[in-house]
Design a protein around this motif. Structure first.
Motif, PDB file in Angstrom:
ATOM      1  N   LEU A  68      -6.494 -39.681 -77.636  1.00 54.19           N
ATOM      2  CA  LEU A  68      -4.497 -39.856 -77.278  1.00 54.19           C
ATOM      3  C   LEU A  68      -3.716 -39.233 -78.029  1.00 54.19           C
ATOM      4  N   ARG A  69      -4.373 -38.110 -78.085  1.00 55.21           N
ATOM      5  CA  ARG A  69      -3.571 -37.132 -78.881  1.00 55.21           C
ATOM      6  C   ARG A  69      -2.807 -36.391 -77.281  1.00 55.21           C
ATOM      7  N   PHE A  70      -2.726 -37.105 -76.184  1.00 58.20           N
ATOM      8  CA  PHE A  70      -1.395 -36.788 -74.921  1.00 58.20           C
ATOM      9  C   PHE A  70      -1.936 -37.624 -73.652  1.00 58.20           C
ATOM     10  N   GLY A  71      -1.308 -37.678 -73.122  1.00 52.11           N
ATOM     11  CA  GLY A  71      -1.103 -38.557 -71.914  1.00 52.11           C
ATOM     12  C   GLY A  71      -2.059 -38.700 -70.988  1.00 52.11           C
ATOM     13  N   LEU A  72      -1.833 -38.556 -69.395  1.00 51.51           N
ATOM     14  CA  LEU A  72      -2.632 -38.945 -68.392  1.00 51.51           C
ATOM     15  C   LEU A  72      -3.268 -39.875 -68.307  1.00 51.51           C
ATOM     16  N   LYS A  73      -2.516 -40.937 -67.719  1.00 51.38           N
ATOM     17  CA  LYS A  73      -3.572 -42.250 -67.514  1.00 51.38           C
ATOM     18  C   LYS A  73      -3.704 -42.068 -66.258  1.00 51.38           C
ATOM     19  N   LEU A  74      -5.410 -43.315 -66.658  1.00 45.12           N
ATOM     20  CA  LEU A  74      -5.817 -43.116 -64.416  1.00 45.12           C
ATOM     21  C   LEU A  74      -5.279 -44.370 -64.563  1.00 45.12           C
ATOM     22  N   CYS A  75      -5.013 -44.248 -62.992  1.00 43.56           N
ATOM     23  CA  CYS A  75      -4.273 -45.256 -62.209  1.00 43.56           C
ATOM     24  C   CYS A  75      -4.727 -46.093 -61.342  1.00 43.56           C
ATOM     25  N   ASP A  76      -5.007 -47.601 -61.197  1.00 44.28           N
ATOM     26  CA  ASP A  76      -6.165 -48.558 -60.347  1.00 44.28           C
ATOM     27  C   ASP A  76      -4.797 -47.960 -58.618  1.00 44.28           C
ATOM     28  N   VAL A  77      -5.494 -47.280 -57.428  1.00 38.59           N
ATOM     29  CA  VAL A  77      -5.035 -47.806 -56.764  1.00 38.59           C
ATOM     30  C   VAL A  77      -6.130 -48.343 -55.126  1.00 38.59           C
ATOM     31  N   VAL A 127      -9.560 -35.101 -69.841  1.00 40.38           N
ATOM     32  CA  VAL A 127     -10.182 -33.988 -70.718  1.00 40.38           C
ATOM     33  C   VAL A 127      -9.918 -33.096 -70.578  1.00 40.38           C
ATOM     34  N   GLU A 128     -10.622 -32.274 -69.647  1.00 43.67           N
ATOM     35  CA  GLU A 128     -10.831 -30.843 -68.904  1.00 43.67           C
ATOM     36  C   GLU A 128      -9.025 -30.452 -68.788  1.00 43.67           C
ATOM     37  N   LEU A 129      -8.035 -30.816 -68.044  1.00 40.55           N
ATOM     38  CA  LEU A 129      -6.674 -30.894 -67.719  1.00 40.55           C
ATOM     39  C   LEU A 129      -5.742 -30.573 -69.224  1.00 40.55           C
ATOM     40  N   GLY A 130      -6.554 -31.510 -69.963  1.00 39.27           N
ATOM     41  CA  GLY A 130      -5.465 -31.943 -70.877  1.00 39.27           C
ATOM     42  C   GLY A 130      -5.791 -30.407 -71.889  1.00 39.27           C
ATOM     43  N   GLU A 131      -7.215 -29.664 -72.247  1.00 40.22           N
ATOM     44  CA  GLU A 131      -7.496 -28.845 -72.310  1.00 40.22           C
ATOM     45  C   GLU A 131      -7.168 -27.398 -72.430  1.00 40.22           C
ATOM     46  N   GLU A 181      -3.596 -29.037 -81.575  1.00 40.43           N
ATOM     47  CA  GLU A 181      -4.902 -29.473 -82.244  1.00 40.43           C
ATOM     48  C   GLU A 181      -4.410 -29.139 -83.817  1.00 40.43           C
ATOM     49  N   SER A 182      -3.491 -29.416 -83.904  1.00 37.92           N
ATOM     50  CA  SER A 182      -2.941 -30.135 -86.013  1.00 37.92           C
ATOM     51  C   SER A 182      -3.549 -31.993 -85.951  1.00 37.92           C
ATOM     52  N   VAL A 183      -3.100 -32.585 -84.414  1.00 36.61           N
ATOM     53  CA  VAL A 183      -2.959 -33.716 -84.853  1.00 36.61           C
ATOM     54  C   VAL A 183      -4.197 -34.205 -85.161  1.00 36.61           C
ATOM     55  N   PHE A 184      -4.717 -35.653 -85.865  1.00 35.27           N
ATOM     56  CA  PHE A 184      -5.761 -36.833 -85.576  1.00 35.27           C
ATOM     57  C   PHE A 184      -5.325 -37.492 -85.463  1.00 35.27           C
ATOM     58  N   SER A 185      -6.402 -38.040 -84.169  1.00 41.89           N
ATOM     59  CA  SER A 185      -5.280 -39.434 -84.042  1.00 41.89           C
ATOM     60  C   SER A 185      -7.144 -40.776 -83.602  1.00 41.89           C
ATOM     61  N   PRO A 186      -6.699 -40.703 -85.157  1.00 40.82           N
ATOM     62  CA  PRO A 186      -7.636 -42.505 -85.094  1.00 40.82           C
ATOM     63  C   PRO A 186      -7.593 -43.046 -84.034  1.00 40.82           C
ATOM     64  N   LEU A 187      -8.658 -43.950 -83.402  1.00 41.20           N
ATOM     65  CA  LEU A 187      -8.454 -45.069 -82.844  1.00 41.20           C
ATOM     66  C   LEU A 187     -10.202 -46.297 -82.566  1.00 41.20           C
ATOM     67  N   TRP A 188      -9.958 -47.275 -82.653  1.00 39.56           N
ATOM     68  CA  TRP A 188     -10.931 -48.165 -83.060  1.00 39.56           C
ATOM     69  C   TRP A 188     -10.240 -48.828 -81.696  1.00 39.56           C
ATOM     70  N   LEU A 199     -11.794 -40.323 -82.802  1.00 36.21           N
ATOM     71  CA  LEU A 199     -11.428 -39.964 -83.356  1.00 36.21           C
ATOM     72  C   LEU A 199     -10.914 -38.439 -82.516  1.00 36.21           C
ATOM     73  N   ASN A 200      -9.692 -37.943 -81.647  1.00 35.51           N
ATOM     74  CA  ASN A 200      -9.506 -37.260 -80.677  1.00 35.51           C
ATOM     75  C   ASN A 200     -10.410 -37.165 -79.807  1.00 35.51           C
ATOM     76  N   GLY A 201     -11.260 -38.396 -79.612  1.00 34.48           N
ATOM     77  CA  GLY A 201     -11.797 -38.838 -78.332  1.00 34.48           C
ATOM     78  C   GLY A 201     -13.167 -37.872 -78.477  1.00 34.48           C
ATOM     79  N   ASN A 202     -13.366 -38.505 -80.180  1.00 34.26           N
ATOM     80  CA  ASN A 202     -14.846 -37.864 -80.494  1.00 34.26           C
ATOM     81  C   ASN A 202     -15.530 -39.544 -81.306  1.00 34.26           C
ATOM     82  N   GLU A 203     -16.610 -40.141 -80.770  1.00 39.47           N
ATOM     83  CA  GLU A 203     -16.632 -41.691 -81.803  1.00 39.47           C
ATOM     84  C   GLU A 203     -17.620 -41.037 -83.199  1.00 39.47           C
TER      85      GLU A 203
END
Length: 608
Positions: A310-319, A425-429, A436-443, A493-497
């Motif tokens: 969740l450190r960056f945007g770019l959501k998928l969209c069902d069309v 994820v590849e595009l984000g990188e 890279e300085s951000v830690f973004s946790p998510l349940w 955390l940052n895309g890693n379980e």
């Protein structure tokens, strides 16, 4: 190097230090210590001979200190210092002084001082290392793993293990403060029906029978809850014989936790507090309170993966509904069609698009459709297959603007979500969208209890077969297993379980129903899990827990790119140790004692 360079008389003295005692580490001295008499010990990082003066950067685990050999201050010590080379082990005595004006080094903790040597002792010499002991090392990983004991001298790697030690201590303090008991569980246990990736250990005294090294202490920690221990933890080695990647090893370390008389919220609150405390104590970083939460279905819908970054945007969209009637057959007939809009991505070259096309093929995609949004046209090989109404609907649904590029994937739902999720994820990188300085946790919560394995043609557990179904979902195991939800939760955390857990099936009927849904019959369940089923008959309390991957957690905390950088002696991607050359061949006598016979193609043993 000639052994006579050592100061000890021959034969070498039993105590090479004599009356020398270290007073400080090489990271402690500051300007406040000006004038102090000190004794430092460590390895020579760099040696610089400036004619009259010899400068040495002395390194220990803590850091570096510059020491100076001066012919004016200590002529004899200076004269002997000409033999000093990189990685020699020294003890030095001297006086701390501030560096001359303009000579301080702000990049070193000890950069405002130096130690003027009055006497020194050579504790050991060193051969020239096979690579430079510095963070900017350009040696290949294979060479560094072969000489791992030298690679671990590099300051960056050393700091990783200091951090790892602090993390383990922080975890223990936190859990002990909450009245958890640290209890060890067996390393030699029984292989299970889910144990295709077990490491097996033959038994000499029970020939023809095998132990398995645990992939997790799961069953034992549940038995500890039945035993009334109520709150258990363990920092424990686990083993899994599987193909390896940057974040996998055949042996790894878990922070394993189980609690009685709790629900999901209580386990998650405890785990969240542990992670916040860990980051505060080890990195001086504050994490959100509380961590955000997202249902599994939403994670898959918007990000394609159950561990979204969740450190960056770019959501998928069902069309899918928009393109159902279009002239592009692969879109019109697909189970699922999703788009991924990349703002400003119209400038991507065809070479870059081709690289991304090859990338998604890793995840089962046949190709990658794309459209560039230009001022008066949609540039793409597929643009001609859409009507104006379909184009308008796509533009509105995806929020397309001039200068964008949108990528499409069509096919089975699992493939579409996985391929586009990892493309995101590849595009984000690649596009530098990730801070890279951000830690973004998510349940991530509300996981499916089961998932269908097309190869086995049956349902398998999404997490493990001891997870309890959500309230009201027990009957779905028989009538609609695909829609049964689990009382499970993962911490991302940052895309890693980094952790996963669940509330367990603590009654016999719930556990039996789960085994039946997995195709494990009563006879097999009794054979493989009889001890657990027996325990559930004796008043098992409601219980649940969570396990964290310590290696992966420290990897993220340290900024390392691989868990090999936070494991002292890791294996390669082929599960071998280049330093010890394990796994190795054993003597035929040992195999006979174990009752093990190798197939002809595998026969390679030592002589008796």
């Amino acid at each position: 190097m000639d052994q006579t360079l050592l100061d000890d008389e021959s034969p070498r003295a039993t105590d090479p230090l004599g009356d020398w005692r270290r007073t400080h580490t090489c990271c402690q001295l500051t300007g406040a210590d000006d004038g102090a008499e000190v004794c430092l010990m460590g390895w020579v990082q760099f040696r610089r001979d400036h004619g009259g003066l010899i400068f040495v950067d002395l390194r220990d685990r803590a850091g570096l200190t510059q020491v100076v050999f001066s012919p004016d201050h200590a002529p004899e010590a200076h004269s002997r210092a000409h033999v000093v080379r990189s990685e020699y082990v020294l003890a030095v005595r001297g006086r701390v002084r501030r560096r001359p004006e303009g000579m301080t080094n702000p990049n070193m903790v000890t950069g405002e001082i130096e130690v003027v040597v009055s006497d020194w002792k050579l504790l050991n010499t060193s051969q020239t290392p096979p690579f430079a002991i510095e963070d900017r090392v350009d040696a290949g990983e294979a060479l560094r793993l072969k000489y791992r004991y030298l690679d671990l001298r590099r300051p960056k790697l050393a700091q990783n293990f200091i951090l790892r030690s602090k993390a383990a201590q922080s975890v223990r303090r936190y859990l002990e403060s909450l009245d958890f008991l640290e209890i060890e569980t067996p390393m030699l246990t029984l292989s299970t029906p889910e144990g295709a990736r077990d490491f097996l250990v033959p038994s000499r005294v029970n020939q023809g029978r095998f132990f398995a090294l645990p992939q997790s202490p799961q069953l034992f920690k549940q038995l500890l809850m039945v035993a009334g221990m109520e709150r258990y933890f363990q920092i424990v080695k686990c083993f899994r014989d599987e193909d390896l990647r940057a974040d996998r090893q055949p042996e790894f370390t878990q922070i394993d936790i189980e609690m009685s008389f709790v629900d999901e919220a209580q386990v998650m609150d405890m785990a969240e507090g542990m992670v916040r405390t860990l980051f505060r104590e080890c990195l001086n970083r504050e994490l959100p309170d509380p961590f955000p939460r997202m249902p599994y279905a939403e994670a898959i819908r918007d990000y394609g993966l159950d561990k979204p970054d969740l450190r960056f945007g770019l959501k998928l969209c069902d069309v899918s509904d928009i393109v159902r009637g279009c002239e592009l057959r692969v879109f019109a007939k697909a189970e699922l069609v999703k788009g991924l809009r990349v703002p400003g991505g119209e400038s991507m070259t065809r070479k870059e698009i081709d690289e991304l096309t090859e990338f998604v093929k890793i995840y089962g995609a046949q190709g990658l459709a794309w459209i560039k949004i230009r001022e008066n046209e949609w540039q793409s090989p597929i643009a001609k297959f859409f009507s104006e109404d379909e184009k308008n609907a796509l533009a509105q649904r995806l929020g397309l603007e001039v200068g964008d590029i949108v990528f499409f994937q069509a096919g089975g739902a699992d493939m579409v979500n996985t391929a586009l999720g990892w493309l995101r994820v590849e595009l984000g990188e690649r596009l530098g969208l990730i801070d890279e300085s951000v830690f973004s946790p998510l349940w991530v919560t509300d996981f499916p209890l089961l998932e269908h394995d097309p190869e086995a043609k049956r349902y398998v557990a999404k997490h493990h077969p001891f997870t309890s179904p959500q309230d009201g979902h027990l009957e779905l195991l028989k009538t609609d297993p695909a829609n049964a939800l689990a009382r499970a939760y993962d911490l991302v955390l940052n895309g890693n379980e980094i952790g996963g857990g669940s509330i367990r099936s603590h009654t016999l009927d719930r556990q039996t129903a789960m085994f039946e849904a997995l195709g494990i019959g009563a006879e097999e369940a009794e054979e493989k899990f009889g001890f657990l089923l027996g325990a559930l008959r004796y008043g098992a309390p409601p219980h649940g827990g969570i396990a964290f991957g310590l290696d992966r957690l420290v990897m993220l905390m340290s900024g390392a790119k691989s868990i090999r950088d936070v494991i002292a002696f890791p294996k390669t991607q082929k599960a071998t140790c280049l330093m010890t050359e394990a796994p190795g061949v054993v003597a035929a006598k040992q195999l006979r004692e174990l009752g093990v016979k190798l197939r002809e193609s595998a026969k390679e043993t030592k002589e008796d």
